[in-house]
Design a protein around this motif. Structure first.
Motif, PDB file in Angstrom:
ATOM      1  N   ASN A 150      87.239  30.414  54.998  1.00 24.83           N
ATOM      2  CA  ASN A 150      88.276  29.861  54.143  1.00 24.83           C
ATOM      3  C   ASN A 150      87.867  30.083  52.682  1.00 24.83           C
ATOM      4  O   ASN A 150      86.953  29.440  52.186  1.00 24.83           O
ATOM      5  CB  ASN A 150      88.432  28.371  54.454  1.00 24.83           C
ATOM      6  CG  ASN A 150      89.429  27.711  53.520  1.00 24.83           C
ATOM      7  OD1 ASN A 150      89.980  28.349  52.615  1.00 24.83           O
ATOM      8  ND2 ASN A 150      89.666  26.423  53.734  1.00 24.83           N
ATOM      9  N   VAL A 151      88.565  31.010  52.029  1.00 27.16           N
ATOM     10  CA  VAL A 151      88.173  31.362  50.664  1.00 27.16           C
ATOM     11  C   VAL A 151      89.264  30.991  49.653  1.00 27.16           C
ATOM     12  O   VAL A 151      89.288  31.506  48.532  1.00 27.16           O
ATOM     13  CB  VAL A 151      87.832  32.871  50.555  1.00 27.16           C
ATOM     14  CG1 VAL A 151      86.622  33.199  51.398  1.00 27.16           C
ATOM     15  CG2 VAL A 151      89.010  33.736  50.983  1.00 27.16           C
TER      16      VAL A 151
ATOM     17  N   ILE B 191      84.387  46.174  53.376  1.00 26.04           N
ATOM     18  CA  ILE B 191      84.009  45.059  54.259  1.00 26.04           C
ATOM     19  C   ILE B 191      85.258  44.257  54.645  1.00 26.04           C
ATOM     20  O   ILE B 191      86.101  43.979  53.799  1.00 26.04           O
ATOM     21  CB  ILE B 191      83.018  44.125  53.512  1.00 26.04           C
ATOM     22  CG1 ILE B 191      81.622  44.730  53.533  1.00 26.04           C
ATOM     23  CG2 ILE B 191      83.000  42.714  54.085  1.00 26.04           C
ATOM     24  CD1 ILE B 191      80.923  44.659  54.861  1.00 26.04           C
ATOM     25  N   THR B 192      85.359  43.919  55.917  1.00 21.00           N
ATOM     26  CA  THR B 192      86.426  43.016  56.346  1.00 21.00           C
ATOM     27  C   THR B 192      85.818  41.624  56.473  1.00 21.00           C
ATOM     28  O   THR B 192      84.868  41.425  57.226  1.00 21.00           O
ATOM     29  CB  THR B 192      87.000  43.449  57.704  1.00 21.00           C
ATOM     30  OG1 THR B 192      87.195  44.860  57.674  1.00 21.00           O
ATOM     31  CG2 THR B 192      88.311  42.752  57.991  1.00 21.00           C
ATOM     32  N   MET B 193      86.365  40.706  55.732  1.00 25.12           N
ATOM     33  CA  MET B 193      85.825  39.344  55.749  1.00 25.12           C
ATOM     34  C   MET B 193      86.066  38.697  57.109  1.00 25.12           C
ATOM     35  O   MET B 193      87.139  38.895  57.686  1.00 25.12           O
ATOM     36  CB  MET B 193      86.553  38.521  54.689  1.00 25.12           C
ATOM     37  CG  MET B 193      85.629  37.879  53.703  1.00 25.12           C
ATOM     38  SD  MET B 193      86.507  36.666  52.725  1.00 25.12           S
ATOM     39  CE  MET B 193      87.859  37.592  52.040  1.00 25.12           C
ATOM     40  N   PRO B 194      85.110  37.932  57.652  1.00 26.73           N
ATOM     41  CA  PRO B 194      85.358  37.207  58.903  1.00 26.73           C
ATOM     42  C   PRO B 194      86.626  36.355  58.749  1.00 26.73           C
ATOM     43  O   PRO B 194      86.801  35.697  57.715  1.00 26.73           O
ATOM     44  CB  PRO B 194      84.118  36.320  59.053  1.00 26.73           C
ATOM     45  CG  PRO B 194      83.038  37.034  58.295  1.00 26.73           C
ATOM     46  CD  PRO B 194      83.733  37.716  57.152  1.00 26.73           C
ATOM     47  N   THR B 195      87.484  36.391  59.758  1.00 25.87           N
ATOM     48  CA  THR B 195      88.791  35.729  59.626  1.00 25.87           C
ATOM     49  C   THR B 195      88.681  34.208  59.496  1.00 25.87           C
ATOM     50  O   THR B 195      89.574  33.560  58.967  1.00 25.87           O
ATOM     51  CB  THR B 195      89.693  36.055  60.839  1.00 25.87           C
ATOM     52  OG1 THR B 195      88.936  35.820  62.030  1.00 25.87           O
ATOM     53  CG2 THR B 195      90.156  37.500  60.813  1.00 25.87           C
TER      54      THR B 195
ATOM     55  N   ILE C 236      80.137  27.844  45.014  1.00 32.05           N
ATOM     56  CA  ILE C 236      80.350  29.283  44.820  1.00 32.05           C
ATOM     57  C   ILE C 236      81.223  29.547  43.597  1.00 32.05           C
ATOM     58  O   ILE C 236      82.329  29.038  43.493  1.00 32.05           O
ATOM     59  CB  ILE C 236      80.977  29.938  46.076  1.00 32.05           C
ATOM     60  CG1 ILE C 236      79.995  29.872  47.248  1.00 32.05           C
ATOM     61  CG2 ILE C 236      81.361  31.390  45.795  1.00 32.05           C
ATOM     62  CD1 ILE C 236      80.424  30.637  48.481  1.00 32.05           C
ATOM     63  N   LYS C 237      80.684  30.339  42.694  1.00 32.88           N
ATOM     64  CA  LYS C 237      81.395  30.680  41.462  1.00 32.88           C
ATOM     65  C   LYS C 237      82.154  31.990  41.664  1.00 32.88           C
ATOM     66  O   LYS C 237      83.335  32.093  41.345  1.00 32.88           O
ATOM     67  CB  LYS C 237      80.353  30.842  40.347  1.00 32.88           C
ATOM     68  CG  LYS C 237      80.903  30.834  38.957  1.00 32.88           C
ATOM     69  CD  LYS C 237      79.732  30.770  37.953  1.00 32.88           C
ATOM     70  CE  LYS C 237      80.174  31.326  36.613  1.00 32.88           C
ATOM     71  NZ  LYS C 237      79.980  32.772  36.481  1.00 32.88           N
TER      72      LYS C 237
END
Lengths: 250, 250
Positions: free
Chosen positions: B64-65, B57-61, B48-49
């Protein structure tokens, strides 16, 4: 040969409504379109009620349309009754085939709540190729006279007996006839490889997300799964059906 | 964390171009969208770039980003870069994975001119499930970074090594390694049932209409067909691939 020029003609209005399940069930008819599908339907000619042709279309010379009710229409009408982007100028109104006898079938596919029309059409095509005697669609499964189902079936909808029914009752019927009943389930199942091919079987496949209903899985002789060897979470339901049907029939 | 508000932003313009094969090949990147696909891509995070998120949008908790380049965009921008009707508010720009070593593969699928993106995606998902080492796409096969292929692959595009190559050369390479080469052909073939499962094999599948190229079929050890027992003319190519891969791997 009739000829219709206005999209407001009552027949045209009724044909358009055949894209709804409600109208199909009220009339016992459905609409098909395209050269290939109409040609396949012609092989079982008594199912065609009306053959609809665009005025500027030349019918393939090998088509035998003796005794058929042919209706010529404009391009505009063909577009109005079609649900494809580029209609081929040929459509037909067909009658439901209801004279099936599922109690005599020995190789049966039961479809529990498959919802994607493309999946159901491909499943019907695959069951036809595998020489299954007939398919029974349970409640919650997409209507097999839906035009996307018919298209993906590639004409198998005309060859293979298909009925709707209560799957729990059908399972009990086939059990009484001592036909082995195989469910499909990732939990508490055995690998399909452990089952040998047989002359008679009843295979149950299920919904794309939730699989076969638990009530049905309780009544089966065995529940099968297909091992996943790589990183995929699951197989597409039509792919799984192909692997299982060809394995069971041997 | 960057933030883009205008659809005229140069990054947005470039992302939109990633729906063309030309731009993908020029940049070595492709676009994916939807919660499931982005989650699958996150498991191989170095591909992923840019991670693109709608502001609302709420990112799923559990995602891991850490270390990822995250860009916030408006709904309008997400719609502009998406090719689905109802974008889920999450997209990512991914980099081609090029570090594959096809010469070490022992279970290989060769794809000759499969043109439907849905078919190729389902074939990739099925090959992944069947534990194939890798897939080689010949000329004339739809680009596997096409967004419809990625969607139908259900994330298997990230798990399974896929390369493009000259199929004739690859067949000669695997022949030299004494890996059995199986073509698929309705003419002059043998039923797939007559071949036993093996540790190593190279299976070639072909175009939806015309099958595998004759030049390739001449170089195989055996050409297989799947018997058609009913009224269907043929099987869908992804269904046939599923039956053959699961049979060959045993």
């Amino acid at each position: 040969m009739d000829r219709i020029e206005s999209v407001k003609n009552s027949k045209v209005k009724q044909w358009r409504k055949l894209h709804t399940k409600k109208e199909r069930e009220a009339t016992g008819t459905y609409i098909i379109e395209g050269l290939h599908l109409v040609e396949e339907a012609l092989k079982t000619k008594d199912i065609i009620k009306d053959l609809i042709l665009c005025e500027d279309i030349t019918m393939p010379t090998h088509w035998n349309v003796d005794g058929l009710n042919i209706i010529l229409v404009t391009n505009e009408i063909m577009k109005a009754i079609s649900d494809t982007e580029a209609p081929q100028g040929v459509a037909a109104i067909c009658e439901f085939q209801n004279q099936h006898t599922p109690n005599t079938w020995k190789k049966i596919l039961l479809v529990d709540s498959v919802q994607d029309p493309g999946n159901l059409g491909t499943i019907i095509r695959t069951a036809d190729a595998a020489g299954i005697d007939g398919v029974i669609l349970g409640e919650g499964t997409v209507d097999h006279y839906n035009s996307k189902v018919i298209r993906s079936s590639q004409g198998s909808i005309f060859h293979l007996p298909i009925v709707k029914g209560n799957l729990l009752e059908k399972v009990m019927d086939y059990k009484e006839q001592q036909i082995p009943i195989y469910g499909t389930s990732l939990q508490n199942g055995i690998s399909y490889n452990e089952v040998k091919s047989t002359e008679q079987f009843c295979l149950i496949i299920g919904n794309e997300g939730s699989g076969v209903n638990a009530d049905l899985l309780e009544k089966t002789d065995k529940n099968l799964f297909i091992p996943i060897y790589g990183g995929a979470e699951s197989l597409n339901v039509a792919i799984a059906t192909g692997i299982l049907l060809y394995h069971l029939r041997g």
